[in-house]
Design an enzyme around this catalytic site. Structure first.
Site, short mmCIF file in Angstrom:
data_model
loop_
_atom_site.label_atom_id
_atom_site.label_comp_id
_atom_site.label_asym_id
_atom_site.label_seq_id
_atom_site.Cartn_x
_atom_site.Cartn_y
_atom_site.Cartn_z
N TYR A 219 0.83 -1.21 0.00
CA TYR A 219 0.00 0.00 0.00
C TYR A 219 0.87 1.26 0.00
O TYR A 219 0.56 2.23 -0.68
CB TYR A 219 -0.93 -0.02 1.22
CG TYR A 219 -1.76 1.23 1.38
CD1 TYR A 219 -2.85 1.48 0.54
CD2 TYR A 219 -1.44 2.17 2.35
CE1 TYR A 219 -3.60 2.64 0.68
CE2 TYR A 219 -2.19 3.33 2.49
CZ TYR A 219 -3.27 3.55 1.66
OH TYR A 219 -4.01 4.70 1.79
N GLU B 55 3.92 2.54 15.61
CA GLU B 55 4.83 2.45 14.47
C GLU B 55 4.05 2.23 13.18
O GLU B 55 4.32 2.89 12.18
CB GLU B 55 5.82 1.30 14.68
CG GLU B 55 6.74 1.03 13.52
CD GLU B 55 7.74 2.16 13.26
OE1 GLU B 55 8.26 2.21 12.12
OE2 GLU B 55 8.00 2.96 14.16
N TYR C 212 -2.65 -0.71 10.07
CA TYR C 212 -3.10 -1.08 8.73
C TYR C 212 -4.44 -1.80 8.82
O TYR C 212 -4.61 -2.70 9.64
CB TYR C 212 -2.07 -2.00 8.07
CG TYR C 212 -2.49 -2.51 6.72
CD1 TYR C 212 -2.52 -1.67 5.60
CD2 TYR C 212 -2.88 -3.83 6.55
CE1 TYR C 212 -2.91 -2.15 4.36
CE2 TYR C 212 -3.27 -4.32 5.31
CZ TYR C 212 -3.28 -3.46 4.22
OH TYR C 212 -3.67 -3.93 2.99
N VAL C 213 -5.35 -1.36 7.98
CA VAL C 213 -6.64 -2.03 7.81
C VAL C 213 -6.74 -2.39 6.33
O VAL C 213 -6.50 -1.55 5.46
CB VAL C 213 -7.82 -1.10 8.20
CG1 VAL C 213 -9.16 -1.78 7.94
CG2 VAL C 213 -7.71 -0.68 9.67
N GLY D 228 -13.83 1.73 6.56
CA GLY D 228 -15.11 2.41 6.59
C GLY D 228 -16.17 1.77 7.48
O GLY D 228 -17.30 2.25 7.53
N GLY E 45 -10.56 0.81 12.09
CA GLY E 45 -9.51 1.76 12.45
C GLY E 45 -9.85 2.50 13.74
O GLY E 45 -8.99 2.65 14.62
N ASN F 147 -0.88 10.50 2.19
CA ASN F 147 -1.99 9.64 2.61
C ASN F 147 -3.14 10.49 3.17
O ASN F 147 -3.42 10.49 4.36
CB ASN F 147 -1.49 8.62 3.64
CG ASN F 147 -2.47 7.51 3.87
OD1 ASN F 147 -3.65 7.60 3.53
ND2 ASN F 147 -1.99 6.43 4.46
N TYR G 118 -7.46 10.75 11.02
CA TYR G 118 -6.80 11.10 12.28
C TYR G 118 -7.32 12.42 12.83
O TYR G 118 -7.57 12.54 14.03
CB TYR G 118 -5.28 11.18 12.10
CG TYR G 118 -4.64 9.89 11.60
CD1 TYR G 118 -5.14 8.64 11.95
CD2 TYR G 118 -3.53 9.93 10.77
CE1 TYR G 118 -4.55 7.47 11.50
CE2 TYR G 118 -2.93 8.76 10.32
CZ TYR G 118 -3.45 7.54 10.68
OH TYR G 118 -2.86 6.39 10.23
#
Length: 166
Positions: free
Chosen positions: A33, A90, A93-94, A100, A104, A131, A138
């Site tokens: 990704y 660190e 990841y999803v 959605g 996360g 990103n 966030y």
């Protein structure tokens, strides 16, 4: 895998040694990704040594209907200004097809609660500047970007060359 918009189907658990191949697979998916797969040199052996034998970091696994679909790797750091440890995330990841539905958010809620339980002063992480979806996510959670700060890293030859000068 068909998903429902139902956070009740999402669970978070600490990783165990039996999850080593899963953790490595998720790390590689994250690297794809981020267009950085060629930088992954981790192995199940190195992960086992550092996660489960030396306990240098911890991993949580996000599951949807008991199927692993996400992970977060974190470890303590220390804030000189706060005078107490913090939790440094660190990697998180999803899987793209599972985004959605709240996975996360559940990972971050778990980590925020863990930070509080351990009496740490803060939870922090970095994000690649390209990103945009993650940055928006966030900010929506209440995270504040620290735009005045730059992350620096030293590894490989640069690290070896500097260390040789000691």
């Amino acid at each position: 895998m068909q998903k429902e918009n139902n956070e009740e189907q999402v669970t978070i658990r600490f990783a165990e040694q039996k999850d080593l191949s899963l953790i490595l697979d998720l790390i590689k998916e994250l690297a794809v990704y981020e267009k950085m797969l060629d930088e992954v040199v981790a192995t199940e052996e190195s992960l086992n040594e550092n996660l489960f034998e030396k306990k240098m970091a911890e991993v949580i696994i996000g599951e949807y209907r008991n199927e692993p679909v996400a992970f977060a790797l974190f470890f303590p750091n220390f804030s000189t200004f706060l005078g107490k440890p913090g939790l440094y995330l660190e990697d998180v990841y999803v899987k793209p097809e599972m985004r959605g539905i709240g996975i996360g958010r559940k990972l971050f809620t778990f980590l925020a609660n863990l930070t509080r339980e351990r009496n740490y002063g803060r939870l922090e992480w970095v994000c690649l500047d390209w990103n945009k979806p993650s940055i928006q996510f966030y900010k929506k959670m209440g995270a504040i970007p620290m735009d005045d700060w730059r992350t620096f890293s030293m590894q490989g030859n640069a690290l070896e060359n500097l260390a040789d000068k000691f």
